[in-house]
Design an enzyme around this catalytic site. Sequence first.
Site: not given
Ligand code: F6R
Length: 605
Positions: A2, A27, A73, A99-100, A480, A484, A487, A503, A600
């Site tokens: 949010c 976000r 959100w 937010n929250g 990673e 990626k 996502e 395994h 985000k």
């Molecule tokens: C993946 C991604 C998320 C963030 C995670 C932590 O591409 O962006 O997995 O890495 O939500 O976010 P931060 O780094 O802001 O604590």
Amino acid sequence: MCGIIGYIGKRDAAPILMEGLHRLEYRGYDSAGIAVAHAGELRLAKCKGRVRELEKLLPARFKGAPGIAHTRWATHGEPSDRNAHPHCDGANRIAVIHNGIIENAVALRARLESAGVVFRSETDSEVLAHLIAAMPERALDAAVRAALRLVTGTYGLAVLDAARPEAIVVARNGSPVVLGVGEREMFVASDAAALVRHTRRVVYLDDGEVALVRADGYETATLDGGPTAKTPSTITWTNEAFDKGEYEHFMRKEIAEQPEVVARTLSGRLEPRFQTTHLGGIEFAAHELLDIRRVKILGCGSAYIAGAIGAHLIEQLARLPAHAEPASEFRYRNPVIERDTLYIAVSQSGETFDTLAAVQEVKRKGGRVLGIVNVVGSTIARECGRGIYLHAGPEIAVVSTKTFTCTAVAFALLAIHLGRIRDLSTAAGGRLLTALAALPEQIDGIIAREAEIARFAERLALCEHAYFVGRSAGYAVAMEGALKLKEVSYLHAEAYSAAELKHGPLALISPETPTIAVIPRDDLYPKNLLTIEEIRARRGPVFAVTHAGEVLATADAMFDVPRSEPELDPILLNIPLQLLAYHVALKRGCDIDKPRNLAKSVTVE
Ligand code: F6R
């Protein structure tokens, strides 16, 4: 997650707020809304969907100020027009954006309903509007403080009262709120990104603070009304950093920025005279660093995975046992906190709830923690009080790319620092410094060969499943890469340690399930070649991300990554996988910068 934006001053609020909402879109959200005060009345518009849909709803003469606006959100209640914020009291005088999560919302709602209040949404946030309206206090800030004393939960909120338009009130508990100080006008937001166009002078609220914000200034206080003192700070990010420029997507722009931002993470931190690194922000004396016996790294998602690369670097270079753990799990197992362990919290945003909670748990139990954070002045950075800033500039795409790479680089700097206090020789230190300095150019070289990766992406885009495998630090790179890809392209991708394949997961290898193999040319290289053979024997296609060699003959396709020092190879091996995810998503027509369901900065549990 949010987003909040608010304005008070002489100008009409709506254009400023709508532009702010666009800035907050990155976000992640599913509905949006706006409220402005005009001639003693509230004007309100909100809807499910994107900010541009909200824009279409606004009448041409949506005039007035102050105003507040929100991107939601969904947590409590589905994304819908009526669950979108702002929420109002029964008289449509008070508007609240939040937010929250209000944890005692059910009890508060029952209490308000028994007093005759009619609710219009399924959200926990709506209770705030009715609760504030029910408070006898005359001043808006006093009413908000009184209401919040009855609330348990987390909030970053902004409140507007059309009958008291001389101020807006904001409050923070666990969800960020920042004030922007302008010339006879003030802004409020959940994220400084929404403010840079208007001002660079900002004030970050702390948990438990409420601010009364007028056009000509602000006052902050605790929930009990005791005044608090705040010092404004200056944001260094430029306005251009928030634009896509020549790129179609922020993700691609941020991949391209890596040579420059890695150079910034390194800037002023290489100390060739002593073949070590200089990290001013960690503030531990050498003898304190020497007392460290273990390192525990905490983060979520990509930050956790960058931490896994970090753990490997620290173990290799400083010979300290180091381990990364998802921050989201850490505090729930009543962790043992040790005096001689260094805890490191990793977070791009510096606002991730689970990481913050882990930091607080460590601190509460007397542990020492430092942060590796991108956003200067963010909550985790302030809570840690010491650490390493990435200086990667704002990351707007929901998925992290440049900050993942910069975090790995920051860990390399730290590992060299810890190592040189211990057994890492001057020769090894020097060799690593030279390799670090070469990274920006090497990354540039990889990005310039994007077309090779795009060709493989064309094939991968037709699949529904993919494996990523690697060993040791290469396994973290594989994790990673898989994260990626899923996502941004919604392709089902799983990472396995290459040794674990036989395994179990090998059962799913088929011509339709390609494997992306991360193969540095290290001691484990022959073992990795064997893994490829095992996959190929089951007719599974293999795309190797590696340093040129025999793999050429073994894999179906390969991408040749320039060599660094073995300890730093994972940093370079990760770059082609970012481009791979991007190009697969592009081929599949996905919303690359705002993947479905994702946000985000995850500021709720
Ligand atoms: C993946 C991604 C998320 C963030 C995670 C932590 O591409 O962006 O997995 O890495 O939500 O976010 P931060 O780094 O802001 O604590």
